[in-house]
Design an enzyme around this catalytic site. Sequence first.
Site, PDB file in Angstrom:
ATOM      1  CG  ASP A   8      -1.904   1.089   1.276  1.00  0.00           C
ATOM      2  OD1 ASP A   8      -2.718   1.176   0.342  1.00  0.00           O
ATOM      3  OD2 ASP A   8      -1.880   1.884   2.235  1.00  0.00           O
ATOM      4  CD  GLU A  43      -1.876   2.456  -3.674  1.00  0.00           C
ATOM      5  OE1 GLU A  43      -2.856   3.133  -3.962  1.00  0.00           O
ATOM      6  OE2 GLU A  43      -1.587   2.143  -2.491  1.00  0.00           O
TER       7      GLU A  43
END
Length: 290
Positions: free
Chosen positions: A255, A290
Amino acid sequence: VIYQIFTDRFCNGDPANDVKTGEYFYINRLTKKVENWDKCPDDFDVADFYGGDLAGVISKLDYLHGLGVEVLYFNPLFVSASSHKYDIQDYDYIDPHFGVILEDGGAVMQPGERDNRKAELYQKRVTSLKNLEASNELFAKLTEEAHKRGMRVILDGVFNHCGSFNKWLDREKIYEGKEGFLPGAYLQKDSPYHKYFKFQNENAFPDNDTYEGWWGHDTLPKLNYEESPQLEEYILRIGKKWVSPPYNADGWRLDVAADLGHSPRYNHLFWKKFREAVKSANPEAIIIAE
């Protein structure tokens, strides 16, 4: 073929682990158990819970396999206060609300209450070692069953920030005084986790709310890797732990990976270390940033 699972909304296989209405206070209101599974979510409903869990996913593995799914990518599964779980409370354990609750009991909070020191039921559920270990065992069972069907499992790694409930910070005082847990950095300047966070005011203890939040969100305390080798070592261990036996996940989705450190230089150094650590434990593990 990758199938993404937002666990709380996939399938409720074990109603006994459902978050209860009033179990704790999170972002301006008490939690709510949604009784109607087909109800559309409200705006910003991070404290609403539908009851999906890993038992529900296991019960649907044949269905998913029949669709031709080859990979299951889970949104975060670790202990966390929100339904989305991007605000990790404890990286070492699967959330018992997704896993198994063996030890239960204690009061829910009354309407109007905001102090999570009164969240007796929640504290019992997320600090009980029996619950935490049983939940980890259930995840190991899930990956084993997925692998039997030729499917792989990717975990969501939220390592840039944690949550305000996290045991290292303990803003909500969930862990305060509990056996086996050390004082959080929010509570004491001499906490062993002090350097895990960056405080603007070093003289505001106890209850120091000047910690840096990711993009200013106080429920998402940013982790301070550059000043804490111990934190770096811990997260590298977590990266290895979940792709190793008995859990055997097949990789990580990372993330907000570009935000992790306080400089691009550190980011590159850390993710190289992370890759080396994960690949040393499981050479076939995939890492997607990400």
